[in-house]
Enzyme design. Structure first.
Site, PDB file in Angstrom:
ATOM      1  N   ASP A   1     -24.840 -69.762  77.996  1.00 60.42           N
ATOM      2  CA  ASP A   1     -24.323 -68.525  77.398  1.00 60.42           C
ATOM      3  C   ASP A   1     -25.484 -67.596  77.048  1.00 60.42           C
ATOM      4  O   ASP A   1     -25.501 -66.982  75.984  1.00 60.42           O
ATOM      5  CB  ASP A   1     -23.486 -68.848  76.160  1.00 60.42           C
ATOM      6  CG  ASP A   1     -22.666 -67.639  75.678  1.00 60.42           C
ATOM      7  OD1 ASP A   1     -22.464 -66.705  76.491  1.00 60.42           O
ATOM      8  OD2 ASP A   1     -22.254 -67.625  74.509  1.00 60.42           O
TER       9      ASP A   1
ATOM     10  N   PHE B   1     -17.346 -70.336  67.392  1.00 61.83           N
ATOM     11  CA  PHE B   1     -16.987 -71.484  66.575  1.00 61.83           C
ATOM     12  C   PHE B   1     -17.061 -71.211  65.078  1.00 61.83           C
ATOM     13  O   PHE B   1     -16.748 -72.079  64.275  1.00 61.83           O
ATOM     14  CB  PHE B   1     -17.903 -72.671  66.919  1.00 61.83           C
ATOM     15  CG  PHE B   1     -17.909 -73.004  68.375  1.00 61.83           C
ATOM     16  CD1 PHE B   1     -16.882 -73.753  68.928  1.00 61.83           C
ATOM     17  CD2 PHE B   1     -18.919 -72.561  69.201  1.00 61.83           C
ATOM     18  CE1 PHE B   1     -16.876 -74.053  70.273  1.00 61.83           C
ATOM     19  CE2 PHE B   1     -18.929 -72.850  70.544  1.00 61.83           C
ATOM     20  CZ  PHE B   1     -17.897 -73.595  71.090  1.00 61.83           C
ATOM     21  N   GLY B   2     -17.481 -70.038  64.683  1.00 62.84           N
ATOM     22  CA  GLY B   2     -17.559 -69.731  63.261  1.00 62.84           C
ATOM     23  C   GLY B   2     -18.585 -68.650  62.982  1.00 62.84           C
ATOM     24  O   GLY B   2     -19.104 -68.005  63.893  1.00 62.84           O
ATOM     25  N   LYS B   3     -18.896 -68.498  61.701  1.00 64.05           N
ATOM     26  CA  LYS B   3     -19.799 -67.431  61.270  1.00 64.05           C
ATOM     27  C   LYS B   3     -21.243 -67.919  61.177  1.00 64.05           C
ATOM     28  O   LYS B   3     -21.509 -69.112  61.076  1.00 64.05           O
ATOM     29  CB  LYS B   3     -19.362 -66.902  59.898  1.00 64.05           C
ATOM     30  CG  LYS B   3     -17.981 -66.265  59.870  1.00 64.05           C
ATOM     31  CD  LYS B   3     -17.630 -65.808  58.463  1.00 64.05           C
ATOM     32  CE  LYS B   3     -16.252 -65.151  58.427  1.00 64.05           C
ATOM     33  NZ  LYS B   3     -15.890 -64.720  57.054  1.00 64.05           N
ATOM     34  N   VAL B   4     -22.145 -66.944  61.187  1.00 61.80           N
ATOM     35  CA  VAL B   4     -23.555 -67.203  60.884  1.00 61.80           C
ATOM     36  C   VAL B   4     -23.894 -66.403  59.638  1.00 61.80           C
ATOM     37  O   VAL B   4     -23.724 -65.186  59.606  1.00 61.80           O
ATOM     38  CB  VAL B   4     -24.483 -66.794  62.044  1.00 61.80           C
ATOM     39  CG1 VAL B   4     -25.944 -67.064  61.663  1.00 61.80           C
ATOM     40  CG2 VAL B   4     -24.122 -67.535  63.316  1.00 61.80           C
TER      41      VAL B   4
ATOM     42  N   LYS C   1     -25.515 -71.502  60.535  1.00 65.54           N
ATOM     43  CA  LYS C   1     -24.381 -71.388  61.452  1.00 65.54           C
ATOM     44  C   LYS C   1     -23.314 -72.383  61.022  1.00 65.54           C
ATOM     45  O   LYS C   1     -23.583 -73.580  60.875  1.00 65.54           O
ATOM     46  CB  LYS C   1     -24.822 -71.664  62.887  1.00 65.54           C
ATOM     47  CG  LYS C   1     -23.701 -71.471  63.895  1.00 65.54           C
ATOM     48  CD  LYS C   1     -24.243 -71.399  65.311  1.00 65.54           C
ATOM     49  CE  LYS C   1     -23.150 -70.985  66.268  1.00 65.54           C
ATOM     50  NZ  LYS C   1     -23.654 -70.745  67.625  1.00 65.54           N
TER      51      LYS C   1
ATOM     52  N   GLY D   1     -23.368 -62.645  61.605  1.00 64.43           N
ATOM     53  CA  GLY D   1     -22.610 -62.474  62.843  1.00 64.43           C
ATOM     54  C   GLY D   1     -21.469 -63.467  62.906  1.00 64.43           C
ATOM     55  O   GLY D   1     -21.360 -64.387  62.094  1.00 64.43           O
ATOM     56  N   VAL D   2     -20.598 -63.265  63.880  1.00 64.29           N
ATOM     57  CA  VAL D   2     -19.444 -64.140  64.079  1.00 64.29           C
ATOM     58  C   VAL D   2     -19.450 -64.604  65.525  1.00 64.29           C
ATOM     59  O   VAL D   2     -19.537 -63.783  66.448  1.00 64.29           O
ATOM     60  CB  VAL D   2     -18.119 -63.420  63.759  1.00 64.29           C
ATOM     61  CG1 VAL D   2     -16.939 -64.352  63.990  1.00 64.29           C
ATOM     62  CG2 VAL D   2     -18.124 -62.902  62.329  1.00 64.29           C
ATOM     63  N   GLY D   3     -19.387 -65.927  65.728  1.00 65.78           N
ATOM     64  CA  GLY D   3     -19.393 -66.485  67.076  1.00 65.78           C
ATOM     65  C   GLY D   3     -18.092 -67.182  67.404  1.00 65.78           C
ATOM     66  O   GLY D   3     -17.100 -67.084  66.667  1.00 65.78           O
TER      67      GLY D   3
END
Length: 552
Positions: free
Chosen positions: A139, A27-30, A45, A23-25
């Site tokens: 969140d 602050f960056g990717k997981v 992460k 996934g993509v959040g």
């Protein structure tokens, strides 16, 4: 500080080889990661330092993460390790295979009431755990609630939430608009816990209805709906659920439900597992737990006097005090979770399968350990002798069993990685029977004879493992399956907690550098049969050197 490396064309960070993006959040990717030695899967992460710097949180994030690494709750994704590079932080976390609650609802629609309540109870328990330790999520949303293989909820992404202080108001507006509380989208001051309650209300609505209470493609219209707090309640929801939702989705944060209010609600209390909100009447906050103090010293590399000063200061936000209470709370909640599942017949595939009851391939329960689950729960807690009707009863106090070996609460693959490091350092030779059973030898430089022993990692109880040392005599031939029954055991020194990292150059080559090409039995390994007494002393010297190397 670690450096990123290439491994067969893939990025390697520490011992982990990174794979596909999960996934993509913000602050960056997981990405999914795989431990190079054990094959254990983790979620990694990747936090970009530049993006974190823009939020002005670099100075405190390491300290916060140190405490987050101590979080141990059955419904919170565990943070195992943080690896730093000049450009990024890599948070190595627990990986679960069930995907996001969001995707599950999109695919299956609304969840049956009983199942929705079970998941919501787990989610609220996790949120309560974090709030009690001064952390707010801010969140919460179905995308941050993950499901394991047994459909149990695990909350992710507590990593960048602020540590919460009494009287401290949070000005940062973060999170997804659909799940954000009115005070968040309005830019007003808010304390923290109440915004998580609002988000929990939205998640509960999504579970029960399969839709969101506040939704609109036009963001200004969406904000207007949230500020108004008016949402549709389907006819199939009973009045009890409706009152709970309206209390949680109250626009005025001062009138909004608290966790205490939710826990006392009649609908929430139905079929509530006791482990989710443990209460330990024997716990006395005025008594200092020495073991917990020592663990804080180990984690934070500080002195006992520093920890004691933090506890006596009365400041609940002090990082050392928070860590101490985390350790105490972790022990209490895990003990009660274990007792809950021992006291009742557990549901098929309960979370305990993933937690304490799971035994990796090759790892066996210790022969002297009581089976973890027995049909009748009261008998499950009886001493072993009480189950043995052929053994005469004795009024004398039963002596504790002693073993020559090392007990640890570290992960089994971490224990074995440390063993490989120590054996390579000592120039031992070994053959791998399975992932948790080795046959080892060392040549006596004086006599030229080989001293041999078996190392077997056993599961002792819900949280502990025993690395058992067993002498292998020339006349003893172990079974090909690798199983070994411990001999009459000798005393062990004490508890050793292996370090979490292993030198990569050592660990990467352990399976080749020390392995034996031949069998460890018979005359192949020894040019002469040693005398029994000499062999025993050599065996103890071999054990002592290995224990010393592991303790470094």
């Amino acid at each position: 500080m670690a450096e990123k490396q290439k491994h067969d064309g893939r990025v390697k960070i520490g011992h982990y080889v990174l794979g596909d993006t999960l996934g993509v959040g913000t602050f960056g990717k997981v990405k999914i990661g795989e431990h190079q030695l054990t094959g254990h899967k983790v979620a990694v992460k990747i936090l970009n330092r530049q993006k974190i710097r823009s939020l002005d949180v670099v100075g405190k994030i390491k300290r916060e993460i140190q405490n987050l690494k101590l979080f141990r709750h059955p419904h919170i994704i565990k943070l195992y390790q943080v690896i730093s590079t000049p450009t990024d932080f890599f948070m190595v976390m627990e990986y679960v295979s069930g995907g996001e609650l969001f995707d599950y609802i999109c695919k299956h629609g609304r969840v049956e009431e009983v199942e929705a309540r079970r998941l919501f109870q787990q989610i609220l328990s996790a949120v309560d755990y974090c709030h009690r330790h001064m952390v707010v999520h801010r969140d919460l949303k179905p995308e941050n609630v993950l499901l394991d293989a047994q459909m149990n909820a695990k909350i992710a992404d507590f990593g960048l939430s602020n540590m919460m202080s009494d009287g401290e108001f949070l000005r940062t507006s973060c999170g997804s608009p659909n799940y954000a509380a009115p005070e968040v989208i309005s830019g007003r001051l808010y304390a923290g816990p109440e915004v998580d309650i609002w988000s929990c209300g939205v998640i509960l609505y999504a579970l029960l209805c399969g839709t969101l209470p506040f939704d609109d493609e036009h963001v200004p219209t969406l904000f207007k709906k949230i500020r108004g707090g008016v949402f549709y309640i389907p006819e199939y929801l009973n009045r009890s659920i409706a009152t709970l939702l309206m209390h949680m989705l109250q626009v005025d944060p001062l009138k909004r439900a608290t966790i205490k209010d939710i826990r006392e609600h009649e609908w929430f209390k139905q079929d509530l597992p006791s482990y989710l909100f443990p209460e330990d009447p024997s716990y006395d906050a005025n008594v200092i737990d020495d073991e917990a103090v020592k663990e804080v010293c180990e984690k934070f590399e500080c002195t006992e006097s520093e920890v004691m000063n933090s506890l006596y200061s009365g400041d609940p936000q002090d990082q050392l005090a928070v860590a101490y209470h985390l350790i105490i709370d972790n022990r209490r909640i895990m003990n009660q979770a274990s007792e809950f599942y021992l006291a009742s017949s557990p549901p098929t595939g309960s979370f305990m399968d993933d937690m304490a009851m799971h035994i990796p391939p090759g790892l066996k329960p210790h022969p002297e350990r009581m089976p973890p689950l027995i049909a009748d729960s009261p008998k499950a807690r009886c001493p072993l002798d009480a189950l043995n009707t052929t053994k005469p009863k004795s009024l004398a106090v039963k002596k504790a069993k002693w073993h020559l070996g090392i007990r640890s609460q570290s992960k089994p693959y971490d224990i074995m990685a440390e063993v490989y490091r120590a054996m390579k350092q000592l120039d031992f030779e070994w053959k791998v029977v399975n992932a948790y059973h080795l046959r080892v030898r060392r040549k006596n430089p004086v006599t030229g004879n080989y001293v041999k022993m078996s190392l077997q990692l056993y599961l002792v109880d819900n949280r502990s493992y025993l690395l058992d040392f067993k002498s292998i005599d020339d006349e003893v031939v172990e079974q090909r399956s690798g199983s070994s029954t411990p001999q009459r055991s000798c005393s062990a020194a004490g508890l050793h907690r292996p370090r979490s990292s292993v030198d990569s150059s050592t660990a990467e080559n352990h399976s080749l550098s020390g392995s034996l090409t031949g069998s460890l039995t018979g005359s192949t390994l020894s040019s002469a049969s040693p005398r029994l007494g000499s062999h025993t002393m050599d065996f103890f010297e071999m054990c002592a050197s290995l224990i010393t190397a592991l303790a470094r």
